[in-house]
Design a protein around this motif. Structure first.
Motif, mmCIF file in Angstrom:
data_model
loop_
_atom_site.group_PDB
_atom_site.id
_atom_site.type_symbol
_atom_site.label_atom_id
_atom_site.label_comp_id
_atom_site.label_asym_id
_atom_site.label_seq_id
_atom_site.Cartn_x
_atom_site.Cartn_y
_atom_site.Cartn_z
ATOM 1 N N ARG A 126 31.768 31.441 45.369
ATOM 2 C CA ARG A 126 32.282 30.079 45.321
ATOM 3 C C ARG A 126 32.884 29.749 43.950
ATOM 4 O O ARG A 126 33.949 29.138 43.864
ATOM 5 C CB ARG A 126 31.157 29.095 45.652
ATOM 6 C CG ARG A 126 31.546 27.633 45.551
ATOM 7 C CD ARG A 126 30.354 26.723 45.858
ATOM 8 N NE ARG A 126 30.708 25.326 45.673
ATOM 9 C CZ ARG A 126 31.320 24.575 46.568
ATOM 10 N NH1 ARG A 126 31.656 25.101 47.734
ATOM 11 N NH2 ARG A 126 31.600 23.311 46.324
ATOM 12 N N ALA A 127 32.204 30.171 42.889
ATOM 13 C CA ALA A 127 32.687 29.875 41.541
ATOM 14 C C ALA A 127 34.080 30.462 41.325
ATOM 15 O O ALA A 127 34.973 29.802 40.767
ATOM 16 C CB ALA A 127 31.714 30.416 40.503
ATOM 17 N N THR A 128 34.279 31.700 41.768
ATOM 18 C CA THR A 128 35.582 32.350 41.613
ATOM 19 C C THR A 128 36.655 31.612 42.389
ATOM 20 O O THR A 128 37.776 31.400 41.890
ATOM 21 C CB THR A 128 35.504 33.812 42.089
ATOM 22 O OG1 THR A 128 34.489 34.501 41.357
ATOM 23 C CG2 THR A 128 36.835 34.518 41.901
ATOM 24 N N LEU A 129 36.327 31.183 43.594
ATOM 25 C CA LEU A 129 37.303 30.489 44.431
ATOM 26 C C LEU A 129 37.671 29.126 43.849
ATOM 27 O O LEU A 129 38.826 28.703 43.917
ATOM 28 C CB LEU A 129 36.742 30.327 45.852
ATOM 29 C CG LEU A 129 36.524 31.632 46.628
ATOM 30 C CD1 LEU A 129 35.817 31.360 47.952
ATOM 31 C CD2 LEU A 129 37.854 32.342 46.881
ATOM 32 N N LEU A 130 36.692 28.439 43.267
ATOM 33 C CA LEU A 130 36.976 27.158 42.625
ATOM 34 C C LEU A 130 37.908 27.330 41.426
ATOM 35 O O LEU A 130 38.855 26.564 41.238
ATOM 36 C CB LEU A 130 35.672 26.492 42.176
ATOM 37 C CG LEU A 130 34.828 25.802 43.250
ATOM 38 C CD1 LEU A 130 33.478 25.399 42.680
ATOM 39 C CD2 LEU A 130 35.553 24.591 43.818
ATOM 40 N N VAL A 131 37.624 28.348 40.623
ATOM 41 C CA VAL A 131 38.468 28.611 39.454
ATOM 42 C C VAL A 131 39.891 28.942 39.887
ATOM 43 O O VAL A 131 40.866 28.460 39.285
ATOM 44 C CB VAL A 131 37.884 29.763 38.613
ATOM 45 C CG1 VAL A 131 38.871 30.198 37.543
ATOM 46 C CG2 VAL A 131 36.572 29.333 37.970
ATOM 47 N N LEU A 132 40.039 29.733 40.933
ATOM 48 C CA LEU A 132 41.368 30.110 41.410
ATOM 49 C C LEU A 132 42.143 28.904 41.926
ATOM 50 O O LEU A 132 43.363 28.832 41.774
ATOM 51 C CB LEU A 132 41.255 31.172 42.505
ATOM 52 C CG LEU A 132 40.880 32.574 42.015
ATOM 53 C CD1 LEU A 132 40.673 33.513 43.198
ATOM 54 C CD2 LEU A 132 41.976 33.132 41.099
ATOM 55 N N ALA A 133 41.440 27.943 42.532
ATOM 56 C CA ALA A 133 42.116 26.737 43.026
ATOM 57 C C ALA A 133 42.741 25.957 41.874
ATOM 58 O O ALA A 133 43.899 25.523 41.951
ATOM 59 C CB ALA A 133 41.130 25.859 43.797
#
Length: 279
Positions: A126-133
């Motif tokens: 989730r953390a990676t996906l939030l950063v990518l957004a």
């Protein structure tokens, strides 16, 4: 003794690549500053956050018009082009580019469960996906800064506001709206159990792309000056896509629609004042 005039003269004397780098580092720094709030609290007032996200949307809308589209139109006229054509082509191309990235790059919008992640399926955290957004929409912000510094150094007359001060104003506006974005990434991760250090790391990481994309934008338009009107409008189109597809919906997730809307109007007004008064 601190002499702001001397600092300004030194900055104005730098080449546009270095100016873009410092502009991008400034906006990144405010992203990191917003993320650093996790060292002081585990929670954030959603009314305040939604108002700040609305403010960020207003800043980006105003910046897209005053700092990017107007110079694009005026610069096209100065180059003997049909004034509106590069602006329309660049604007739509910027939106289409972000739509393609949005469709394929795995990412998760702030406030949504991981099951609603967009892009190609992935097992990323989730953390990676939030950063990518956040990274996805920080790219056009960095490009906008770099392109405007490049436009200011182009030497084309009647650039319609494409000045170094106009680029500095854009960097200030983007930096201001980056603060709540850093908070919006780091705070949910802190609430989910990540340490303050890791939450801060992910929050600031989302902004590191801005100085990189700013340098790329400045270098590209300096090498191919006829692309300047298109590049300015491209950055505007990409930013408006982010505002409509991401920032405004996220600012209204918690039902604070009136606050978010007022925040958008205030953000637009602040950026307009900055651009007209300083740019």
């Amino acid at each position: 003794m601190f002499d702001p005039t001397a600092i300004k003269e030194v900055f104005l004397g730098l080449n546009p690549i270095m100016q873009s780098l410092f502009g991008g580092l400034f906006t990144y720094g405010l992203t990191a500053l917003g993320a650093a709030l996790v060292f002081f609290t585990k929670s954030v007032n959603y009314k305040m956050l939604d108002a700040m996200m609305g403010f960020a949307a207003g800043v980006m809308i105003a910046a897209s018009f005053w700092s990017l589209l107007v110079p694009s139109i005026d610069m096209a006229g100065a180059q003997g082009m049909i004034e509106w054509l590069p602006a329309v082509i660049g604007f739509l191309t910027g939106g289409i580019f972000l739509r393609i990235c949005d469709a394929y790059l795995p990412h998760l919008h702030i406030g949504l469960p991981i099951e609603e992640a967009e892009g190609v399926p992935t097992s990323w955290r989730r953390a990676t996906l939030l950063v990518l957004a956040i990274t996805l929409h920080n790219i056009p912000e960095g490009l906008a800064i770099g392109v405007l510094f490049g436009a200011a150094a182009s030497g084309i007359e009647a650039a319609g506001g494409a000045t170094v001060m106009g680029a500095i104003t854009l960097a200030i506006g983007i930096g201001i709206q980056n603060f709540p974005e850093g908070t919006a990434v780091s705070m949910p991760l802190r609430r989910e159990g990540l340490s303050a250090g890791k939450s801060f790391w992910y929050g600031q990481l989302s902004g590191i792309v801005e100085p990189i994309s700013a340098v790329i934008g400045a270098a590209a338009v300096l090498m191919v000056q006829p692309l300047l009107p298109y590049a300015l409008a491209f950055a505007a189109g990409a930013m408006i896509y982010v505002v409509v597809e991401e920032l405004i919906p996220e600012s209204q997730l918690h039902g604070n629609t009136d606050l978010a809307t007022l925040g958008t109007m205030i953000g637009f007004s602040v950026m307009m004042i900055l651009d007209v008064a300083l740019g």
